[in-house]
Motif scaffolding. Structure first.
Motif, short mmCIF file in Angstrom:
data_model
loop_
_atom_site.label_atom_id
_atom_site.label_comp_id
_atom_site.label_asym_id
_atom_site.label_seq_id
_atom_site.Cartn_x
_atom_site.Cartn_y
_atom_site.Cartn_z
N UNK A 1 55.22 -8.10 -79.39
CA UNK A 1 55.03 -6.94 -78.51
C UNK A 1 56.21 -6.86 -77.54
N UNK A 2 57.40 -6.53 -78.03
CA UNK A 2 58.59 -6.54 -77.16
C UNK A 2 58.56 -5.50 -76.05
N UNK A 3 57.67 -4.52 -76.15
CA UNK A 3 57.59 -3.47 -75.13
C UNK A 3 56.68 -3.89 -73.96
N UNK A 4 56.05 -5.08 -74.05
CA UNK A 4 55.24 -5.60 -72.94
C UNK A 4 56.03 -6.66 -72.18
N UNK A 5 55.66 -6.86 -70.92
CA UNK A 5 56.12 -8.02 -70.15
C UNK A 5 55.02 -9.08 -70.22
N UNK A 6 55.39 -10.32 -70.55
CA UNK A 6 54.42 -11.41 -70.64
C UNK A 6 54.68 -12.41 -69.52
N UNK A 7 53.61 -12.78 -68.82
CA UNK A 7 53.70 -13.80 -67.76
C UNK A 7 52.58 -14.81 -67.97
N UNK B 1 51.28 -3.87 -84.50
CA UNK B 1 51.82 -5.20 -84.17
C UNK B 1 50.72 -6.25 -84.28
N UNK B 2 51.07 -7.39 -84.87
CA UNK B 2 50.10 -8.46 -85.03
C UNK B 2 49.94 -9.23 -83.72
N UNK B 3 48.70 -9.60 -83.42
CA UNK B 3 48.44 -10.46 -82.26
C UNK B 3 47.78 -11.75 -82.70
N UNK B 4 47.96 -12.10 -83.97
CA UNK B 4 47.32 -13.29 -84.53
C UNK B 4 47.91 -14.56 -83.94
#
Length: 456
Positions: free
Chosen positions: A52-58, A247-250
């Motif tokens: 998910x490159x369009x999200x910011x992950x923290x 997009x996979x979230x597995x």
């Protein structure tokens, strides 16, 4: 759209596959509507940011050691996560609010899993609004709201827990049987009841709850829930039907070789078998499942997740009868791209544990189900699939090979299966209609966006 780009939503999923999936799908839906998305997640079962490159992950450090609580003890894990995550969640949220330009735009709203009991209180202290996501269905939530009544009526007494009354009808909630009640057969019934009670309280005190379902599927339950929990609700599912991207979230690597294998199978001939990301089966159960699949004489795609079978050498010990069937007309994988599998024209039925994601995905693709619930809300989901929506069969006879083979043939070969498939296709069309322009879920999504924008 430009206005919404100035609004950041912080999504906080419970770190289990069945909860991460819908939260990330919700993020995709809201990102497609112009919101900036930050995923705040634990370091336990962390999602893959590259998907998910369009999200910011923290990431927050939850200090959860896998050895503290076995992965099969879901109530214990959730209780521990609520204890360990509260302080780091508040610290990270405070940091994101104070850090100039940290995530580019200010936080408009937090959306957290409804099984987190602390997030709404933390957000309120920091003067941020916090919505809740109910990752399960509305029907099981309705059951959760009456669990105190069911406890008072004696459904959680020793004789019930021992199984002597498990086949009795729950007269307070037809068509459920006692064994369908969430949590009645768990080793920690009191802890489970407390978790469900906390979830109901969290939703009741929140400024809004989001449902991954659709009005046409669960309207009676939604009506009942609205009477008990009078908060703004937004019924915007099925989430997979609303996502622009897939997009996979597995958390596990998906074996895509099963798709090319399915391409070679006859139309609607394959029974797809998957019991989710948590369930564990015994050596005796795996043997009956294997021989039932062999005796069904139908093609099968079977997901056997690592550590889902107590004996790691079970395959080597399998009878030659099953191994021959596996070689001739079966395929086994460790994990599969489930939504793609269910949408494949070769798949004629889904043998499932009836977690809500799997149940809704099967309904969304018009695939009949063979129901084998394991725990939590799965008994409720399975009973509604078989007895109310009538788009599947309940494996009532138990895990005996003859019963399994017979049920598979009923779904894939006999007239009964054709009638079930016809009803499933009607529900599929209702799911599709709900997310189209003017549909119930489409309108609810518009209402959700307006609700979030009103927080400013």
């Amino acid at each position: 759209m430009n206005q919404r780009n100035n609004h950041r939503l912080v999504l906080f999923p419970l770190p289990f596959q069945g909860h991460i999936n819908p939260m990330l799908q919700l993020g995709q839906i809201l990102h497609a509507r112009g919101f900036s998305i930050t995923i705040l997640h634990t370091n336990f079962n962390a999602p893959d940011p590259s998907s998910h490159p369009h999200f910011v992950f923290r990431s927050i450090v939850s200090d959860l050691d896998r050895s503290e609580v076995p992965i099969s003890d879901i109530p214990g894990l959730i209780s521990l996560l609520n204890t360990r995550c509260a302080s780091p969640f508040e610290e990270h949220l405070r940091e994101m609010m104070l850090l100039p330009g940290g995530d580019a735009v200010p936080i408009t709203c937090v959306i957290s899993d409804s099984l987190f009991s602390f997030t709404c209180g933390v957000a309120e202290r920091l003067k941020v609004r916090a919505l809740t996501l109910r990752t399960g269905g509305a029907t099981s939530l309705h059951v959760y709201t009456i669990l105190p009544v069911l406890k008072e009526k004696g459904y959680f007494s020793i004789d019930v827990l021992s199984g002597s009354r498990s086949e009795e009808a729950v007269k307070e909630f037809p068509p459920l049987l006692v064994r369908d009640i969430p949590g009645f057969d768990l080793q920690k019934p009191e802890m489970t009841l407390q978790l469900f009670d906390n979830m109901v309280k969290v939703i009741k005190s929140s400024p809004g709850v989001i449902f991954n379902t659709f009005e046409e599927l669960e309207h009676p339950a939604l009506t009942s829930v609205r009477e008990v929990l009078p908060v703004p609700d937004f019924v915007i599912g099925p989430f997979p039907k609303c996502c622009v991207t897939s997009s996979s979230s597995s958390l596990l690597a998906e074996d895509r070789s099963c798709i090319s294998w399915l391409d070679k199978q006859p139309l609607k001939s394959v029974i797809y078998v998957s019991f989710g990301s948590v369930a564990v089966v015994s050596e005796a159960e795996i043997l009956e499942i294997a021989l039932g699949l062999a005796d069904s004489e139908q093609p099968f795609l079977w997901v056997v997740r690592p550590r889902s079978v107590r004996d790691p050498e079970w395959l080597q010990k399998s009878p030659s009868h099953f191994l021959e069937a596996l070689e001739r007309r079966g395929k086994m994988v460790k994990w599969a791209p489930q939504m793609e599998v269910l949408a494949h024209p070769a798949v004629g039925a889904f043998w499932t544990h009836n977690g809500w994601n799997s149940t809704l995905e099967s309904i969304s693709e018009g695939v009949p189900m063979l129901c084998m619930p394991c725990f939590a809300d799965q008994g409720v989901n399975a009973r509604y699939v078989s007895d109310v929506w009538r788009v599947g069969l309940h494996l009532n006879g138990g895990l005996e090979r003859e019963n399994i083979a017979r049920a598979i043939k009923r779904l894939l070969v006999e007239r009964e299966g054709e009638e079930i498939r016809e009803r499933a296709l009607v529900l599929k069309e209702k799911a599709n209609a709900s997310v189209r322009l003017g549909g119930s879920s489409y309108q609810a999504l518009d209402a959700l966006i307006s609700h979030i924008l009103s927080f400013e």
